[in-house]
Design a protein around this motif. Structure first.
Motif, PDB file in Angstrom:
ATOM      1  N   TYR A1007       0.825  -1.204   0.000  1.00  0.00           N
ATOM      2  CA  TYR A1007       0.000   0.000   0.000  1.00  0.00           C
ATOM      3  C   TYR A1007       0.861   1.257   0.000  1.00  0.00           C
ATOM      4  CZ  TYR A1007      -4.316  -2.637   0.763  1.00  0.00           C
ATOM      5  OH  TYR A1007      -5.394  -3.462   0.610  1.00  0.00           O
ATOM      6  N   MET A1012      -1.310   4.349  -1.163  1.00  0.00           N
ATOM      7  CA  MET A1012      -2.647   4.164  -0.581  1.00  0.00           C
ATOM      8  C   MET A1012      -2.505   4.252   0.931  1.00  0.00           C
ATOM      9  SD  MET A1012      -3.965   1.106  -3.103  1.00  0.00           S
ATOM     10  CE  MET A1012      -5.577   0.976  -2.355  1.00  0.00           C
ATOM     11  N   ASP A1014      -4.359   5.432   3.298  1.00  0.00           N
ATOM     12  CA  ASP A1014      -5.443   5.046   4.208  1.00  0.00           C
ATOM     13  C   ASP A1014      -5.333   3.580   4.586  1.00  0.00           C
ATOM     14  OD1 ASP A1014      -6.427   7.573   4.104  1.00  0.00           O
ATOM     15  OD2 ASP A1014      -7.958   7.159   2.578  1.00  0.00           O
ATOM     16  N   ASP A1015      -5.004   2.774   3.599  1.00  0.00           N
ATOM     17  CA  ASP A1015      -4.837   1.351   3.901  1.00  0.00           C
ATOM     18  C   ASP A1015      -3.599   1.105   4.733  1.00  0.00           C
ATOM     19  OD1 ASP A1015      -7.088   0.087   2.405  1.00  0.00           O
ATOM     20  OD2 ASP A1015      -6.137   1.178   0.750  1.00  0.00           O
ATOM     21  N   VAL A1017      -2.496   3.153   6.996  1.00  0.00           N
ATOM     22  CA  VAL A1017      -2.894   3.516   8.362  1.00  0.00           C
ATOM     23  C   VAL A1017      -3.766   2.417   8.959  1.00  0.00           C
ATOM     24  CG1 VAL A1017      -4.249   5.142   9.701  1.00  0.00           C
ATOM     25  CG2 VAL A1017      -2.677   5.976   7.957  1.00  0.00           C
ATOM     26  N   ARG A1018      -4.678   1.885   8.151  1.00  0.00           N
ATOM     27  CA  ARG A1018      -5.567   0.848   8.659  1.00  0.00           C
ATOM     28  C   ARG A1018      -4.792  -0.365   9.126  1.00  0.00           C
ATOM     29  NH1 ARG A1018      -7.390  -3.298   5.881  1.00  0.00           N
ATOM     30  NH2 ARG A1018      -6.882  -2.347   3.863  1.00  0.00           N
ATOM     31  N   HIS A1032       0.985   8.434  11.093  1.00  0.00           N
ATOM     32  CA  HIS A1032       0.211   9.569  10.581  1.00  0.00           C
ATOM     33  C   HIS A1032       1.113  10.765  10.326  1.00  0.00           C
ATOM     34  CE1 HIS A1032      -3.983   8.499  10.366  1.00  0.00           C
ATOM     35  NE2 HIS A1032      -3.956   7.892  11.558  1.00  0.00           N
ATOM     36  N   LEU A1047      -4.494  15.800   1.835  1.00  0.00           N
ATOM     37  CA  LEU A1047      -4.274  14.504   2.470  1.00  0.00           C
ATOM     38  C   LEU A1047      -3.428  14.653   3.730  1.00  0.00           C
ATOM     39  CD1 LEU A1047      -3.622  12.296  -0.684  1.00  0.00           C
ATOM     40  CD2 LEU A1047      -5.676  12.378   0.724  1.00  0.00           C
ATOM     41  N   HIS A1050      -5.558  15.640   6.501  1.00  0.00           N
ATOM     42  CA  HIS A1050      -6.316  14.517   7.056  1.00  0.00           C
ATOM     43  C   HIS A1050      -5.493  13.769   8.105  1.00  0.00           C
ATOM     44  CE1 HIS A1050      -8.629  10.841   7.324  1.00  0.00           C
ATOM     45  NE2 HIS A1050      -7.552  10.156   6.966  1.00  0.00           N
ATOM     46  N   HIS A1051      -4.256  13.530   7.793  1.00  0.00           N
ATOM     47  CA  HIS A1051      -3.435  12.783   8.751  1.00  0.00           C
ATOM     48  C   HIS A1051      -3.106  13.613   9.981  1.00  0.00           C
ATOM     49  CE1 HIS A1051      -2.980   9.208   6.305  1.00  0.00           C
ATOM     50  NE2 HIS A1051      -2.791   9.991   5.236  1.00  0.00           N
ATOM     51  N   GLU A1054      -6.197  13.462  12.118  1.00  0.00           N
ATOM     52  CA  GLU A1054      -6.452  12.151  12.697  1.00  0.00           C
ATOM     53  C   GLU A1054      -5.789  11.995  14.048  1.00  0.00           C
ATOM     54  OE1 GLU A1054      -8.230   9.355  11.908  1.00  0.00           O
ATOM     55  OE2 GLU A1054      -9.262  10.680  10.509  1.00  0.00           O
TER      56      GLU A1054
END
Length: 1750
Positions: A1007, A1012, A1014-1015, A1017-1018, A1032, A1047, A1050-1051, A1054
Motif C-alpha cells: 500500500y 494508498m 489510508d490502507d 494507516v488501517r 500519521h 491529504l 487529514h493525517h 487524525e
C-alpha cells in the motif's frame, strides 16, 4: 326574542281604515300591503315604498266598492302575488323581478263562495280558504282548482308549518283541521286536530305545536297530536281584548299574537318543552291589530292595524359584529342572519331541527359559514347561498375544515374525513384517512352533466401513501383501489369522475380509467399537471416541455411545446385558454387550441353536432384521427347515426359509411311511416348490433320481432352458415334441409372441400367425406376417418394413397398410425422413426421387434439432443447403456446433480474430464464445498485453492493447501498468488492472502508503494497500533513534501494536530484552508486569529475586504491596537474605519505612558483628541506645570481641574490659604465652602458663601442650624436673636423663617408671639404669595393652640374668607362664622349652615336638627333605631317621605325576623304600589307564609291583616301603571293564598266548617310555588287525617316525607310525582331552606305512613269527580278546560255554583250555604269578617247572601 320598533311604513288614519293583509316576498326584497281602498302598496326591504297597483272586481259593473280584499300571498319565486277577494275570485298578478315591471293578471280562479284566506306553499299550488268551509287547491300551471277537503264552517284562519308541507285551517265552529302534502316522516295524522272554545281567528303552526286564540282572551297551545299543552288566560285583565291575528316566526320557535294595543310574544323553551311568554309589547293608540306578517328571514315583523297603520318591528335576540366585516343578527335561538357590511348581501342560517346555534364562524377567505349546535353542524356557502345542517354529535371542537372545493366542505376529525355538500342536509360520505392535504383528496360532484347519469359524485383519496381508493359517494360503493409502487404526492379526478390523474414521488404521472380499471403512465419527470377546467384536456410539464392531451383517451398522443421556464398559472376565459410560463424575469403566454378543448367539452356534454363542427375545422393529424374515432364510437352508442356516418367518412372507412347510410335510410323511412324514433326500430338496432359484431344480440332482436327469415338472411349474407342452420334447426324452420343443401353447394362452389367433408361426416356419409378430404389435400383428416371407420376403406390401394399423401406432407407419425391400424408393423416402425415418434416406435418394437429396442432408445436420445431436449434424452441414454452420452446430456441440460450422480458411478478413466467442468459449475453457483470435492477428485488442487481464495474463503483455502501441499509450497503459492492479484489491481484480495500467511508487512509495503496511505494507516492500526501516531505524522510530512496538503491535513487531524495543519497551510499561503481547519476544529478565537494573520499577510485594501467578509474588521483593529507596533492598526483604520484612529492613538499613548515616555504619550493623546488624558497623566505624576500648560493650550476647561487638584493637595497639607486661592481661581467657591465645612471651619465657610454664593447662604445657615441642634447647643433664644439680626439687616424672608422655627411647648406665649411676628413681617414686607404661604403655616398652628380669633384675623387680613370661616367653625364660633360669610362672602352661607347641621347631627341634637333639615333628622333617627320618632316625624311630612321610612322600618323588621310587626306597620300606613317596595312585600309575604304552626284558629287576625294588606295593594296596583304586570299577577296570587289561609283559620274555629278548612289546605297545594312545599303537604295531610280523609292524608304525608328527604339532599329532581299526574299541583317548586317541622314530628309522620302502608287498607289514588279528574284540580285531565276556584274552599266551581258577576268569581253553592249557615248559627266574628272581605273583594255578595248588620 324581543320586538323593537323601527319605523312606521304607513301612517294610521283618525278613522277606521283597515289594513286587510300583508305579505313578504320569500326572497325578502318586497313587502306587499293591501289597504282599505283595495290598493296594493309595494315596499322594499328597507321599508321604502317603491310601487303600487290597484285590484279589480270580478265584474266591473258592480264597481270597486262591491268587494274587499280578504287575503294576499306572494309566490315562492317572489314574482307573483295572489289576491283573494270577497267577490268569489282569486287573481294572480305578475309583478316581475325588478321595480317598475309591468303588472299583469296571469291567472284567475273563480270560486263558489267568498275567499277568506290564502296560502302559497309550492311553486304552482295556491291553497284557498272559503266562506262555505272548503279548502281548495288552485294550480297556476293548469289554471284549475280542486277541493282538498270540505267542512261545514267558514274558514277564518289558514296557516302552514315551517317547511310549507302542511296546511292548518281554523273554522268558525272552533275546529282546527290539519292537512299534509308531505308529512316528512313525522307520522302525524291528518284531519281534525282539535276543537277550540271559540273561532281561532289567530292561528299559528310553530315547530313544536299549534297556538290558537280568539275572542275569549285565551291563548291555547296544542301539541302535535292535538292535546292541550298550555293555556294562557287573560280574562282577568280588563285591558285585554280578543286576539285578532297571529304569526309564527320562520324558525317556528317564536309566535306573535296581536290584539287591541298589544302584541304578545311566546317563545318555545326546548328544555322544558313549554311555551314561555315574554313581556308584552304594549303600544298606546295602536288600536286593533288586523294582520301580522313575519319577514321570511325572521329579522322583521310587520303589523297592520284597523286604522290603516303599518308598523315595522325589529326581531332579534342579539347582534354582534364579526371582524368588522359581517353583522350577525340572532333572530332566534336557532336562526342567525349574517350580513356582509361591505356588499349588503345577507344569508339566513337556520337550524332545521330547532337547536340553539352556539357560535358562528366565517372561514375560507370569508366565504363559508361554520356553526355548531348541540347535536348538529351547520355549513354554508355565502356566495351561492347554499346551506347544510348535518348530524354532528359533540366532537370537542377539534375539527379541521378545508374549503378548497366550492361544492363540498371537507372535515377532518380524529382520522376520519367527512364530506358535506352545500345545500344537502346529510353527510355525503365518510372515509378513514390520515392524509389531510387537499392535494391528496379529490371530490367531484355533478360538475358536468353526463348522458344517462343523474347523480355523479366521486371521491378519490389515499388509504396510505401508496394506495388510492375511489368511491362512488352516491351509492357508497368502492369503484376501485390502486396500489402503487411509490408514494403518491398529488391526485385529481376529472370533472366527470371517470378518469384519475396521480403523480408519485418519482415525478411519474399516471392516468387511471375508473370504468376499465386500467392504468397508464403518461409522463415522466412531471413538475406540473392540471385538468383544464370545463374539459377533459390535461396540461402537464416535464423539464423543458409543455404537454397537452386534447384527447386523454389516447394518452400516447399529446401536443408538445418547448418552454424555458415553469408553468405558474392556467387561465381560461373569453373563449381562450392561456398558459402562463415564467422564463427568467419575464412571463410568457402560450395559447392552447380552444377548438380541441371545446371538442372534448362538447363530447362530454353530448353535443355531438358541435363536436363535428369543431373537428371539421381541423387539419388531419393523429390527434384529430383519434378524436374522430372517439366521436364515432360515442355517436354510435348514442344512436346519432348521421354523425357516426360523418365520422367514419372522415376516417375513410367507406364500407362502414355505406352500411350506416343504409341504416339511416331504414331509420328515416320508419320515422316517416310511424312518426316515432327510427333508431328504436328493431332493424336499425339489429344492424347496429351487427356493426358492433354482436351477432347474438342482432339475432335476438330479429327473433323477438318474429323476423326469423331476416335473421337467417343476415347469417347467410355473412356466410355464417353454422349459426344460420343452428337457428333454423332451433326454431324448426321448414326449409332446414334446403338450407343445408344450399350450404353444401356453397362450400363446393367456393372450394371449401374441408368444410364440405366435415358437413358430410356430420351427416354420416363417411365415404364422401373421405373423398372430399383427399381432394382437399387433407390426408390427416382422411387418415383419422379411415382409422375410426375402417369399413369405408375400399382396399390397400386406398390405404396406400392415404399413406403416400401423409408421407408427402411429412405426417410420418400419422402414416405410422395408419400402417399400424392396418397391421403393417415394419412400415409403421419405419414411419415412426422417420417422424421422430420414437415412443410409438419403441412400444411397437417391444411387441414386434424386441432386439431393436436398445438401438431405438439410443436413437431416441440422439433425436432428443438434436431437438435440444437434452433433459429428456438422459434417461434414454441410460436405458441404452451410453453413460458418457448421458453425462454430456445431463451437463447440456444443466442437470448437474444427475450428471454428478452418473459420474460417481463410472469407472471409466475417460469420465474424469467431466469433474473439472462440473466443479467449475458448482464454483460459479457458489456451492464451494461440492466444487472443492469435485476438484480434489479430479486432481485439480490448485484450481480448488484459487476458487476458495477468489470466493474469500481464505481459511478453507488455507486448510486445503496445508492439507495437500507443503508449508513452503503454501507460502510460495500464496505470495505468488497475492502478487498476481496485486498486478491485477485486486489489492484487497492480495492483502487477504498476505494476511493469511501472516505477511502483513508485505501488505503495508504494497500500500505504501501504491501511495494508498489510508490502507497503510488501517493496517498499522490493526497490526502495529503503537506506531499509529508516528505513521500519521510521517505520512503527513511526506504528503507535505509532495504538496498534497489536503491529504496531509487529514493525517494531521487524525492525531489531533490541527494546529500543525493550520501552520502547514499558513506556511504555504493557503489561508482559505487554514481558516477552514480553524473553523472546523479550532475555537472561535483561533478562527479569528487565523483571519487576522491572513489579513496581516495581505495588508492594505485586500485586508480590509477580507476582514469585512468575515465581519472581523473591528476585531482586527482591536487586536492590532493591543499589539504593538501599531502600523497595521493605523492602516486598517485609515482605509475602513477612520473613526477608530483616535482610539488607536489613545491606546498607543497608553502604551507609551506605561513605558514612561510622557512627551511622546502627550503627543499621541492630543492626536487622539484626548488632551484631557494628557493633563491627567501629568497630574498623576504631580507634574503640575506641564499639566497646566497642556490644559491651557488644548483643554481650557481642564485648567480648573488642574487648579482643583492642586487645591486638594494643599488642603491635605493644611495649606488652606493657598488651597482657597486655587479654588477661587478655578471659580469653585462651593468647593471651598465644602472643604471648610468638612474641616469644621463654619465661619470661613459662611464668609466664602456670603461673598461668592449669597444665594446659598440661607441653606448653609439652615444646615449650620441643624448641625448646632444636633449638638444641642442652640436654643429658642438663639433663634430669636438670629431672626432679629436678619430683620435688622432687612433679610425679612430669612427672619420669617427663623421666627417660624421657634418651637417651645413650655412657653407657648413666646412661641405664639414669634409666629405672629413672622405673620406680621410677611404681610408687611414679603410678596403676596409668600405672605399667603406663611399665613397658611401660622394659621393652623394658632388654631391648634386655641387662638381661633387671632388665626381668623390673619386669614381675613389676606382675604382668605373660606379659611377664616373654617377656623370659626372649628372653634364653634357659629355666629362669627355666619356673620363673616354674610358680610364678606354670601356664597358661603350654605356652607356654614351645612357644617352646622353636621355639627348638630354629630352631637346628637336631633330636635334642633329637625327645624333645619328634616331628612337628615329622619336619617339620624333611623340610624339610632328610634323608629317610632322617625315614623312620627315622617308622618308629618308628605306621603312619599313617610313611605320611604316605612319601607326602611319594614326592611329592618324583616331582617330582625319580626314580619308580623312589619305587617302591622303597613296595615297602619297603607301599601303604596311603588315598584321599589315590591321585593319588601314579597319578602313579607314569604316570611309570614313560612311561619311554623300558624294555621290554627288563633292565627286568624294575622292572616286577615295580610289578606287586607294585599287587597289594598292590588287595588292600588289596578290604578297604577303596573296594572296587569307580572308583579300585579303575582300579588293577586299572594292575595288568593292569604285569603285561603285566613278563611281556613276562621273555619277551624267553627266545628261545622271543618271540611271547608280541609279543602282550603288541599287547595293550597296548587300554590306551592309560593307556599313552602313541605309545609303545605304537611298541613294538608294532617287536616285530611283529622277529617278522616285517610287516602288523601296518606298520599300527602308520604309526599311530605319524600320532600323532607329531598330537602336534606338539596335537590328535588329525584322526587316521584306519579301521584299528582293530571293535577294542577306543580312539580317544579323552590327547594325550602329548612324543614317546617321538628325531627320528632317528622318521625311521627313517618311511623303513621309506615303503619298505613303495612295495613294496605288504603288505595293510593286521589279522589275523582264527575270530570274524571282529581276533585281539587282546576284543570280537567281529559279536556284541559280550566275551572274557576271557589272563593270559600278553593275547589273547582264546576256545576252547582254561584257567580259574583262583577268580577267573574265563583263559589260552590254547597260550600257557600254551609258557610252562611255556620256563620249565622255560631255568630263567629272571624267568619263574618271573611264574608265582609268577600263582599269587598268580589264587589258584593249574591242575592241570598248574608247580612253584616247586627
Amino acid at each position: 326574542m324581543h320586538l323593537k320598533y323601527l319605523k312606521t311604513l304607513l301612517t294610521p288614519q283618525d278613522r277606521a281604515s283597515r289594513v286587510t293583509c300583508l305579505a313578504w316576498a320569500p326572497n325578502n326584497t318586497k313587502l306587499a300591503v293591501c289597504t282599505a281602498e283595495r290598493v296594493v302598496l309595494l315596499y322594499d326591504e328597507h321599508g321604502e315604498r317603491r310601487d303600487k297597483f290597484s285590484t279589480k272586481p270580478l265584474d266591473p259593473k258592480y264597481g270597486k266598492e262591491s268587494y274587499v280584499v280578504s287575503d294576499m300571498v306572494v309566490s315562492p319565486d317572489s314574482t307573483k302575488i295572489a289576491v283573494g277577494q270577497s267577490d268569489n275570485i282569486v287573481y294572480v298578478y305578475r309583478i316581475g323581478e325588478e321595480w317598475g315591471d309591468k303588472k299583469s293578471i296571469c291567472n284567475k280562479f273563480i270560486q263558489t263562495s267568498a275567499v277568506t284566506r290564502l296560502l302559497w306553499p309550492a311553486d304552482n299550488a295556491i291553497v284557498l280558504g272559503l266562506v262555505d268551509g272548503k279548502v281548495r287547491l288552485a294550480n297556476t300551471q293548469t289554471n284549475k282548482s280542486s277541493t282538498l277537503y270540505a267542512t261545514e264552517s267558514c274558514v277564518v284562519a289558514l296557516t302552514s308549518n315551517v317547511s310549507g308541507k302542511g296546511v292548518l285551517s281554523g273554522h268558525t265552529n272552533g275546529t282546527i283541521v290539519r292537512y299534509f302534502f308531505d308529512d316528512e316522516g313525522s307520522g302525524d295524522s291528518q284531519g281534525e286536530l282539535a276543537v277550540h272554545p271559540c273561532p281561532p281567528c289567530a292561528l299559528a303552526w310553530a315547530a313544536n305545536g299549534v297556538l290558537a286564540a280568539g275572542c275569549d282572551k285565551k291563548v291555547v297551545a296544542y301539541s302535535r297530536d292535538g292535546r292541550v299543552l298550555q293555556t294562557f288566560d287573560y280574562g282577568l285583565d280588563p285591558r285585554q281584548r280578543g286576539f285578532s291575528a297571529a304569526a309564527a316566526g320562520p324558525s317556528g320557535q317564536s309566535v306573535v299574537l296581536g290584539s287591541f294595543d298589544r302584541l304578545r310574544v311566546f317563545n318555545w323553551a326546548p328544555r322544558r318543552g313549554l311555551w314561555d311568554e315574554a313581556k308584552p309589547k304594549e303600544i298606546e293608540n295602536l288600536y286593533l291589530v288586523t294582520c301580522l306578517e313575519w319577514k321570511k328571514d325572521g329579522s322583521r315583523l310587520c303589523v297592520g292595524t284597523n286604522c290603516g297603520g303599518v308598523e315595522l318591528f325589529d326581531c332579534c335576540l342579539r347582534r354582534n359584529i364579526y371582524k368588522n366585516k359581517f353583522e350577525m343578527t340572532y333572530v332566534g335561538l336557532s336562526q342567525v342572519i349574517i350580513r356582509n357590511l361591505s356588499s349588503g348581501t345577507r344569508v339566513v342560517l337556520k337550524s332545521y331541527y330547532g337547536y340553539e346555534i352556539e357560535e358562528v364562524k366565517i372561514m375560507g377567505k370569508e366565504r363559508y359559514l361554520v356553526a355548531h349546535t348541540s347535536d348538529t353542524l351547520l355549513l354554508g356557502d355565502m356566495l351561492s347561498n347554499k346551506l347544510s345542517e348535518v348530524p354532528w354529535p359533540g366532537s370537542g371542537g377539534n375539527e379541521k375544515f378545508f374549503f378548497e372545493n366550492e361544492t363540498v366542505c371537507m372535515i377532518f376529525n380524529a382520522g376520519e374525513l367527512s364530506l358535506v355538500e352545500y345545500g344537502n342536509n346529510e353527510i355525503l360520505g365518510s372515509v378513514r384517512t390520515e392524509f389531510m392535504n387537499p392535494h391528496l383528496i379529490s371530490v367531484r360532484l355533478n360538475e358536468r352533466k353526463q348522458r344517462g347519469v343523474e347523480d355523479n359524485k366521486k371521491l378519490a383519496y389515499l388509504i396510505d401513501l401508496k394506495t388510492i381508493a375511489i368511491v362512488d359517494l352516491s351509492g357508497g360503493v368502492s369503484l376501485g383501489t390502486i396500489s402503487h409502487d411509490s408514494k403518491v404526492d398529488w391526485l385529481e379526478l376529472n370533472e366527470t369522475g371517470r378518469k384519475l390523474l396521480f403523480r408519485d414521488r418519482k415525478l411519474r404521472l399516471h392516468l387511471y380509467d375508473v370504468e376499465s380499471s386500467t392504468r397508464t403512465t403518461v409522463l415522466s419527470f412531471c413538475s406540473y399537471v392540471q385538468w383544464i377546467p370545463g374539459s377533459d384536456v390535461v396540461l402537464a410539464q416535464n423539464r423543458g416541455n409543455l404537454h397537452v392531451w386534447y384527447s386523454i383517451d389516447s394518452p400516447e398522443s399529446s401536443t408538445m411545446f418547448p418552454v424555458k421556464g415553469d408553468i405558474v398559472e392556467l387561465q381560461r376565459a373569453d373563449g381562450k385558454t392561456v398558459v402562463m410560463v415564467t422564463e427568467g424575469l419575464n412571463t410568457v403566454t402560450y395559447q392552447l387550441d380552444e377548438g380541441l378543448i371545446e371538442f372534448g367539452t362538447a363530447v362530454d356534454d353530448g353535443d355531438y353536432h358541435r363536436a363535428v363542427a369543431y373537428l371539421e375545422t381541423l387539419e388531419s393529424s393523429p390527434e384529430t384521427e383519434s378524436m374522430w374515432k372517439m366521436l364515432s364510437r360515442l355517436a354510435v352508442d348514442a344512436r346519432q347515426l348521421h354523425i357516426a356516418q360523418r365520422c367514419f367518412a372522415a376516417l375513410g372507412d367507406m364500407s362502414t359509411v355505406r352500411f350506416l347510410h343504409q341504416t339511416n335510410q331504414i331509420a328515416d323511412r320508419v320515422e316517416q311511416e310511424t312518426g316515432g324514433d327510427g333508431t328504436e326500430h328493431y332493424r336499425v338496432r339489429g344492424r347496429l348490433a351487427l356493426l358492433d359484431q354482436n351477432f347474438k344480440l342482432a339475432e335476438m332482436l330479429y327473433v323477438e320481432q318474429n323476423a326469423l327469415d331476416e335473421a337467417i338472411q343476415m347469417y347467410q349474407e355473412l356466410h355464417m352458415w353454422d349459426h344460420c342452420i343452428a337457428l333454423a334447426d332451433d326454431k324448426g324452420h321448414p326449409e332446414l334441409d334446403a338450407l343445408r343443401e344450399s350450404y353444401y353447394d356453397w362450400l363446393i362452389r367456393t372450394g371449401q372441400d374441408e368444410k364440405a367433408g366435415e358437413l358430410k361426416e356430420s351427416q354420416g356419409d363417411a365415404a364422401a367425406a373421405l373423398a372430399l378430404y383427399l381432394h382437399a389435400g387433407l390426408p390427416a383428416k382422411a387418415a383419422r376417418l379411415a382409422i375410426n371407420r375402417p369399413q369405408v376403406v375400399g382396399g390397400d390401394d386406398t390405404v396406400g394413397r392415404i399413406a403416400a399423401a401423409l408421407i408427402r406432407a411429412e405426417f410420418h407419425e400419422r402414416a405410422g398410425d395408419l400402417y399400424e391400424a392396418f397391421r403393417d408393423p415394419r412400415r409403421a416402425l419405419e414411419c415412426f422413426c422417420r417422424g421422430g415418434a420414437f415412443r410409438k416406435a419403441v412400444e411397437l418394437a417391444r411387441s414386434s421387434f424386441p432386439s431393436q429396442v436398445v438401438q431405438l432408445e439410443e436413437q431416441w436420445g440422439d433425436h432428443l439432443v438434436q431437438q435440444k431436449q437434452t433433459d429428456a434424452a438422459i434417461n434414454h441414454f441410460i436405458e441404452a447403456g451410453c453413460s458418457l452420452k448421458a453425462i454430456e446430456a445431463a451437463i447440456l441440460a444443466r442437470q448437474w446433480k444427475k450428471a454428478t450422480h452418473i459420474l460417481e458411478m463410472q469407472d471409466d478413466p475417460a469420465a474424469a474430464k467431466y469433474y473439472l467442468k462440473i466443479a467449475h459449475h458448482y464454483a460459479a453457483t457458489q456451492e464451494y464445498q461440492l466444487a472443492e470435492q469435485l476438484f480434489v477428485r479430479g486432481g485439480h488442487i490448485k484450481e480448488a485453492v484459487d476458487m476458495l481464495t477468489t470466493a474469500g474463503r481464505w481459511e478453507e483455502a488455507h486448510k486445503l493447501a496445508v492439507r495437500c501441499m507443503s508449508e513452503q509450497e503454501v507460502l510460495d503459492l500464496y505470495i505468488s498468488r497475492a502478487q498476481e492479484l496485486q498486478r491485477d489491481g485486486k489489492f484487497k484480495e492480495a492483502e487477504r492472502l498476505f494476511s493469511t500467511v501472516q505477511q502483513s508487512d508485505l501488505s503495508i509495503r504494497m500500500y505504501e508503494e501504491l501511495r494508498m496511505f489510508d490502507d497503510v494507516v488501517r493496517l498499522v492500526a490493526r497490526h502495529h497500533p503503537e506506531r499509529l501516531k508516528e505513521t500519521h505524522l510521517h505520512l503527513a510530512m511526506e504528503l507535505v513534501a509532495e504538496s498534497r496538503f489536503s491529504l496531509a491535513e487529514h493525517h494531521f487531524l487524525e492525531v489531533g494536530e490541527w494546529k500543525a495543519a493550520i501552520n502547514m497551510y499558513r506556511a504555504n499561503g493557503m489561508w482559505e484552508d487554514a481558516h477552514r481547519v480553524a473553523k472546523a476544529h479550532g475555537s472561535d478565537g483561533s478562527q479569528r486569529q487565523v483571519v487576522y494573520m491572513w489579513a496581516r499577510s495581505l495588508g492594505g485594501e485586500a485586508a480590509v475586504k477580507l476582514l469585512n467578509k468575515f465581519g472581523l474588521l473591528e476585531f482586527a483593529i482591536e487586536t492590532a491596537s493591543n499589539n504593538p507596533p501599531f502600523d497595521f492598526a493605523f492602516d486598517l483604520a485609515r482605509l475602513s474605519c477612520k473613526e477608530k484612529i483616535p482610539e488607536i492613538h489613545l491606546k498607543h499613548a497608553s502604551c507609551l505612558e506605561d513605558e514612561g515616555k510622557f512627551p511622546e504619550a502627550e503627543s499621541e493623546f492630543i492626536k487622539g483628541g484626548k488632551p484631557k488624558e494628557a493633563v491627567l497623566m501629568y497630574m498623576h505624576v504631580s507634574d503640575w506645570a506641564n499639566a497646566q500648560r497642556v490644559a491651557e493650550v488644548h483643554d481650557p476647561d481642564g485648567v480648573s481641574e488642574v487648579l482643583l487638584g492642586q487645591a486638594k493637595v494643599c488642603f491635605q497639607q493644611k495649606d488652606f490659604q493657598k488651597a482657597e486661592a486655587f479654588l477661587l481661581r478655578a471659580q469653585k467657591p462651593e468647593l471651598a465652602v465644602k472643604f471648610y465645612k468638612e474641616a469644621d471651619m463654619w465661619s470661613d465657610a459662611m464668609r466664602i458663601c456670603k461673598d461668592y454664593l449669597p444665594n446659598k447662604l440661607s441653606a448653609l445657615q439652615e444646615e449650620y442650624d441643624q448641625e448646632v441642634c444636633k449638638r444641642g447647643t442652640r436654643c429658642v433664644d438663639d433663634l430669636l436673636q438670629q431672626a432679629q439680626q436678619w430683620e435688622q439687616s432687612s433679610e425679612f424672608s430669612r427672619a420669617v423663617d427663623c421666627y417660624l422655627k421657634v418651637k417651645d411647648d413650655v412657653h407657648t406665649a413666646v412661641m405664639e408671639k414669634s409666629w405672629m411676628k413672622a405673620a406680621e413681617l410677611s404681610i408687611k414686607f414679603l410678596s403676596a404669595e409668600r405672605a399667603v404661604e406663611v399665613i397658611h403655616v401660622v394659621g393652623p398652628r394658632l388654631t391648634q393652640l386655641g387662638n381661633f380669633n387671632a388665626a381668623a384675623e390673619l386669614y381675613l387680613n389676606l382675604d382668605l374668607i373660606k379659611e377664616a370661616i373654617d377656623v370659626f367653625i372649628e372653634g364653634e364660633e357659629w355666629n362669627k362664622a355666619k356673620r363673616v360669610a354674610k358680610e364678606l362672602e354670601p356664597r358661603y352661607e350654605d356652607y356654614v349652615d351645612h357644617k352646622y347641621k353636621e355639627h348638630l347631627k354629630n352631637q346628637g341634637r336631633v330636635e334642633s336638627l329637625v327645624g333645619l333639615d328634616v331628612m337628615a333628622a329622619l336619617d339620624l333617627y333611623a340610624e339610632r333605631g328610634q323608629w317610632d320618632k322617625c315614623i312620627e316625624t315622617a308622618s308629618k311630612q308628605n306621603f312619599k317621605i313617610l313611605h320611604k321610612y316605612v319601607a326602611l322600618y319594614a326592611t329592618h323588621l324583616i331582617k330582625e325576623a319580626e314580619p308580623v310587626k312589619a305587617l302591622q306597620l303597613y296595615t297602619q300606613h297603607g301599601a303604596p304600589p311603588t315598584p321599589q317596595n315590591f321585593n319588601i312585600y314579597k319578602r313579607l309575604f314569604l316570611d309570614l307564609i313560612n311561619l311554623p304552626e300558624c294555621n290554627g284558629a288563633h292565627n286568624y287576625n294575622m292572616w286577615a291583616e295580610l289578606r287586607n294588606f294585599l287587597l289594598q295593594l292590588c287595588e292600588n296596583l289596578s290604578r297604577s301603571a303596573e296594572v296587569n304586570s307580572p308583579a300585579h299577577e303575582e300579588f293577586e296570587q299572594m292575595l288568593l293564598i292569604a285569603h285561603y289561609c285566613a278563611t281556613r283559620s276562621a273555619a277551624k274555629g267553627v266545628e261545622q266548617l271543618s271540611s271547608v278548612a280541609v279543602k282550603l289546605s288541599v287547595s293550597l297545594l296548587r300554590h306551592t310555588e309560593l307556599v313552602p312545599a313541605d309545609k303545605a303537604f304537611y298541613e294538608a295531610g294532617l287536616d285530611c287525617r283529622a277529617a278522616g280523609w285517610e287516602n288523601m292524608a296518606f298520599i300527602f304525608l308520604n309526599h311530605f316525607l319524600d320532600l323532607c328527604d329531598a330537602i336534606d339532599e338539596g335537590s328535588l329532581h329525584a322526587l316521584d310525582h306519579s301521584d299528582f299526574i293530571d293535577t294542577d299541583i306543580p312539580f317544579e317548586v323552590p327547594v325550602p331552606t329548612k324543614l317546617c317541622v321538628t325531627d320528632e314530628q317528622r318521625e311521627k309522620i313517618r311511623e303513621w305512613v309506615l303503619m298505613v302502608s303495612i295495613d294496605q287498607r288504603l288505595e293510593q289514588v286521589l279522589p275523582r269527580d264527575e270530570r274524571n279528574s282529581y276533585e281539587a284540580s282546576l284543570v280537567a285531565a281529559e279536556t284541559g278546560v280550566r275551572s274557576s276556584p271557589c272563593v270559600l274552599s278553593g275547589y273547582p266551581a264546576v256545576k252547582n255554583k254561584l257567580e259574583f258577576s262583577s268580577t267573574g268569581k265563583f263559589a260552590n253553592k254547597d260550600d257557600w250555604n254551609k258557610f252562611l249557615m255556620a256563620t249565622k248559627t255560631s255568630h263567629s266574628p272571624e267568619c263574618q269578617d271573611v264574608l265582609h272581605f268577600i263582599s269587598k273583594w268580589c264587589g258584593g255578595l249574591p242575592a241570598s247572601s248574608f247580612s253584616f248588620t247586627h
